[in-house]
Design an enzyme around this catalytic site. Sequence first.
Site: not given
Length: 262
Positions: A81-83, A119
């Site tokens: 995940g990513d932000s 994401g």
Amino acid sequence: MRLYLASTSPARRALLAQSGIEPVLVAPGVDEDAAAAAARDALGRELTGPELVALLAVAKADAVADAAVAGSPVDGFVFGGDSAFEVDGRLYGKPHDPEVARERWRQMLAAGGGTLWSGHCVVDRRRGLEGTMDGPGGSGRARTEPPVRDVAGPVSALGPVASLGPVAPGGSALVVDGDHVVAVDSAVLTFADDVSPEEIDAYVATGEPLEVAGAFTIDGRAAAYITRIDGAPSAVVGLSLPVLRSMLLRGFGVSWHDFWAL
């Protein structure tokens, strides 16, 4: 059923633990700046918020999916995940530096809020199973589940991320590509309109905003400065639990409760 978390984020781990899931934490070791720069160079343009967070989520999941964990191959599902926080068309990642964090807060407060892009990527690395689903499962209810989009068109520098298409602030999208499911969720945040410079200085001095996307957390001291969230609150923390559930169910036919540590 085992879930590997391609992250060392305490917030993402806590979200899963609160949901009854105890993930295996694995540091992905991805150079995020280099990955984003390579994609920008290949495309000849800047990445959108959804493209950036999805691209990095895929990179993190892929880095762990075929690695050895404690001397053994991965056996289960890998989540990356990513932000990033977008304000007036500008993407904000981790500020790292106190002065950068203060300036970002001044800009965010002047704008009144922004969009948190989250994401997600899940890679199926189950071993010893006979067959897996070739496509999405149930369709979900309209407006409560992200639309599933097929991988279409020529391969680009973004891979399956390109098939997500445009995602409006507050919206989500999901794409199934073989043993990968990629998704983006978002939440629109509104900040309090009376936050003072002294409050910004006090918050930055705690060190909390320095290593988080957008220079704030809703599961910490910054919660008092956020008056409204339109979207899944967990997406703002770093992982949209409703979207992850949809990814597992609609991409692989696996139920959320199959991961519960009972």
